[in-house]
Design an enzyme around this catalytic site. Structure first.
Site, PDB file in Angstrom:
ATOM      1  N   LYS A   1     -11.267 -57.933 -12.630  1.00  0.00           N
ATOM      2  CA  LYS A   1     -11.246 -59.532 -12.039  1.00  0.00           C
ATOM      3  C   LYS A   1     -12.392 -59.089 -10.756  1.00  0.00           C
ATOM      4  O   LYS A   1     -12.089 -60.358 -10.349  1.00  0.00           O
ATOM      5  CB  LYS A   1     -10.210 -59.184 -12.420  1.00  0.00           C
ATOM      6  CG  LYS A   1      -9.232 -59.574 -11.834  1.00  0.00           C
ATOM      7  CD  LYS A   1      -7.926 -60.519 -12.192  1.00  0.00           C
ATOM      8  CE  LYS A   1      -6.547 -60.406 -11.052  1.00  0.00           C
ATOM      9  NZ  LYS A   1      -6.101 -60.222 -10.190  1.00  0.00           N
ATOM     10  N   ASP A   2     -11.962 -58.298  -9.979  1.00  0.00           N
ATOM     11  CA  ASP A   2     -12.106 -57.940  -8.676  1.00  0.00           C
ATOM     12  C   ASP A   2     -13.134 -58.027  -8.754  1.00  0.00           C
ATOM     13  O   ASP A   2     -13.974 -57.567  -7.371  1.00  0.00           O
ATOM     14  CB  ASP A   2     -11.564 -56.521  -8.055  1.00  0.00           C
ATOM     15  CG  ASP A   2     -10.015 -56.913  -8.068  1.00  0.00           C
ATOM     16  OD1 ASP A   2      -9.708 -58.394  -7.512  1.00  0.00           O
ATOM     17  OD2 ASP A   2      -9.295 -56.072  -7.846  1.00  0.00           O
TER      18      ASP A   2
ATOM     19  N   ARG B   1      -6.870 -70.038  -8.130  1.00  0.00           N
ATOM     20  CA  ARG B   1      -6.940 -70.893  -9.821  1.00  0.00           C
ATOM     21  C   ARG B   1      -6.048 -71.298  -9.320  1.00  0.00           C
ATOM     22  O   ARG B   1      -5.261 -72.177 -10.522  1.00  0.00           O
ATOM     23  CB  ARG B   1      -7.859 -69.653  -9.868  1.00  0.00           C
ATOM     24  CG  ARG B   1      -7.607 -70.200 -11.487  1.00  0.00           C
ATOM     25  CD  ARG B   1      -7.914 -68.984 -12.324  1.00  0.00           C
ATOM     26  NE  ARG B   1      -7.065 -67.563 -12.163  1.00  0.00           N
ATOM     27  CZ  ARG B   1      -6.196 -66.791 -12.623  1.00  0.00           C
ATOM     28  NH1 ARG B   1      -4.897 -67.786 -13.459  1.00  0.00           N
ATOM     29  NH2 ARG B   1      -5.254 -65.774 -12.170  1.00  0.00           N
ATOM     30  N   ARG B   2      -5.289 -70.405  -9.627  1.00  0.00           N
ATOM     31  CA  ARG B   2      -3.807 -70.794  -9.840  1.00  0.00           C
ATOM     32  C   ARG B   2      -2.978 -71.647  -9.073  1.00  0.00           C
ATOM     33  O   ARG B   2      -2.157 -72.132  -9.791  1.00  0.00           O
ATOM     34  CB  ARG B   2      -2.450 -69.082  -9.234  1.00  0.00           C
ATOM     35  CG  ARG B   2      -3.064 -67.812  -9.948  1.00  0.00           C
ATOM     36  CD  ARG B   2      -2.372 -66.537  -9.632  1.00  0.00           C
ATOM     37  NE  ARG B   2      -2.831 -65.230 -10.726  1.00  0.00           N
ATOM     38  CZ  ARG B   2      -2.684 -64.893 -10.021  1.00  0.00           C
ATOM     39  NH1 ARG B   2      -2.772 -64.223  -8.963  1.00  0.00           N
ATOM     40  NH2 ARG B   2      -2.484 -63.778 -11.019  1.00  0.00           N
TER      41      ARG B   2
ATOM     42  N   ARG C   1      -1.223 -61.879  -0.150  1.00  0.00           N
ATOM     43  CA  ARG C   1      -1.102 -61.272   0.158  1.00  0.00           C
ATOM     44  C   ARG C   1      -0.583 -59.479  -0.541  1.00  0.00           C
ATOM     45  O   ARG C   1       0.661 -59.684  -0.006  1.00  0.00           O
ATOM     46  CB  ARG C   1      -2.545 -61.094   0.864  1.00  0.00           C
ATOM     47  CG  ARG C   1      -3.021 -61.240   0.491  1.00  0.00           C
ATOM     48  CD  ARG C   1      -4.739 -61.756   0.001  1.00  0.00           C
ATOM     49  NE  ARG C   1      -5.507 -60.444  -0.219  1.00  0.00           N
ATOM     50  CZ  ARG C   1      -6.288 -59.988   0.874  1.00  0.00           C
ATOM     51  NH1 ARG C   1      -6.285 -60.505   1.789  1.00  0.00           N
ATOM     52  NH2 ARG C   1      -6.584 -58.932   0.927  1.00  0.00           N
TER      53      ARG C   1
ATOM     54  N   ARG D   1       4.638 -58.329  -2.432  1.00  0.00           N
ATOM     55  CA  ARG D   1       4.130 -59.331  -3.549  1.00  0.00           C
ATOM     56  C   ARG D   1       5.225 -59.873  -3.539  1.00  0.00           C
ATOM     57  O   ARG D   1       6.204 -60.675  -2.625  1.00  0.00           O
ATOM     58  CB  ARG D   1       3.148 -59.931  -3.921  1.00  0.00           C
ATOM     59  CG  ARG D   1       1.765 -59.635  -3.822  1.00  0.00           C
ATOM     60  CD  ARG D   1       0.770 -60.715  -4.660  1.00  0.00           C
ATOM     61  NE  ARG D   1      -0.714 -60.294  -4.575  1.00  0.00           N
ATOM     62  CZ  ARG D   1      -1.310 -60.327  -4.948  1.00  0.00           C
ATOM     63  NH1 ARG D   1      -1.108 -61.529  -5.891  1.00  0.00           N
ATOM     64  NH2 ARG D   1      -2.108 -60.056  -4.732  1.00  0.00           N
TER      65      ARG D   1
ATOM     66  N   CYS E   1     -19.858 -69.029  -4.929  1.00  0.00           N
ATOM     67  CA  CYS E   1     -18.958 -69.520  -4.199  1.00  0.00           C
ATOM     68  C   CYS E   1     -17.970 -68.883  -4.681  1.00  0.00           C
ATOM     69  O   CYS E   1     -17.884 -69.225  -6.474  1.00  0.00           O
ATOM     70  CB  CYS E   1     -19.141 -71.189  -5.005  1.00  0.00           C
ATOM     71  SG  CYS E   1     -17.665 -72.354  -3.816  1.00  0.00           S
TER      72      CYS E   1
END
Length: 302
Positions: free
Chosen positions: A79-80, A126-127, A144, A150, A234
């Protein structure tokens, strides 16, 4: 053949992922060597990712090492990885997906709060958007860092809960309470470890292909094609998740406005074939149903 140099970020989770790739290769009698590399994304923990203004913030340094022949392969959380890869770099293998879900983790003092009362710490567009869709008055803080960072910030900070990927928690064998979040559609390819190779190293790429999990590859390519067709470079609040159930693919995805008020979703069941680009197909439907205007609005918000 000399040992395969496996490049990775140097966080605990990234090193776990690199060791998992090494294990798969060692099971096929290949020698491996893990080469940790500090990424630019790990060096700047104060700015949210979307404000750094570049894609591939966590993968760029590994890309450079791969192109400079400092490593033979690079291991990533897929996903990165940007949907547009640098010239001569390609994803060769996908390990079997384990846990794609997002989960909620609360601090002890917020145990009894309802979802709509929670002040959330997350830097993910998104979250935030998916949460706002359901709880429009929610407050957020940026957060972050790796999982451990976190969780420490959660304990120390002025907020109630955070949202993390279940994959990281499971891979780190962390003994913490979490709640599943059916309202969230995961990020495209969340929960998948990917291995990138150099196009000029066919021998190593052939070895990598032996550890590829085909069903995972099918699903994440649909998700990433959906993402790339919508995004055009984007960063936007987009969730996309495909899974194979018997002979069918189930694909759920959504594009949301930053405030969560406008969400364009798709939920499809279909038989897979290799000739059709299903991710692109469903993204075009979303774009035709208001997604194009929504993407313009999101781009103009930066």
């Amino acid at each position: 053949m000399k040992s395969i140099r496996i490049g990775t970020r140097n966080s605990a989770l990234a090193l776990w992922q690199a060791r998992e790739v090494a294990r798969h290769l060692q099971n096929r009698n290949y020698l491996t060597e893990i080469v940790p590399i500090v990424s630019s994304g790990d060096k700047n923990l104060n700015q949210p990712l979307y404000s750094l203004g570049i894609t591939g913030v966590f993968t760029r340094d590994l890309d450079v090492a791969l192109l400079n022949d400092e490593i033979d392969i690079a291991v990533h959380s897929l996903k990165d990885v940007p949907t547009q890869l640098p010239q001569n770099i390609k994803i060769i293998a996908y390990l079997e997906r384990d846990f794609p879900q997002d989960v909620l983790i609360r601090k002890e003092s917020s145990r009894n709060k309802e979802f709509h009362e929670l002040k959330l710490a997350t830097s993910s567009l998104r979250r935030r958007a998916f949460w706002l869709k359901n709880y429009p008055h929610a407050e957020f803080s940026d957060i972050r860092g790796n999982i451990q960072t976190r969780l420490q910030k959660l304990e120390d900070g002025d907020f109630d809960a955070t949202i993390l990927s279940l994959a990281g928690i499971k891979r780190m064998k962390m003994d913490i309470d979490y709640e599943m979040l059916p309202l969230m559609i995961p990020a495209a390819s969340q929960g998948v470890i990917a291995v990138a190779g150099h196009s000029d190293k066919p021998e190593i790429n052939e070895i990598l292909s032996q550890i590829n999990h085909k069903k995972t590859q099918i699903c994440v390519e649909i998700e990433r094609n959906f993402l790339s067709t919508l995004e055009g470079g984007c960063t936007a609040p987009i969730g996309a998740y495909a899974e194979i159930i018997e002979n069918q693919v189930r694909f759920k995805a959504a594009l949301c406005s930053l405030d969560g008020k406008n969400c364009i979703a798709t939920d499809e069941n279909f038989e897979y074939n290799e000739t059709e680009n299903f991710g692109e197909k469903f993204a075009k439907i979303v774009l035709e149903n208001g997604g194009k205007e929504l993407m313009t609005e999101i781009k103009n918000s930066y």
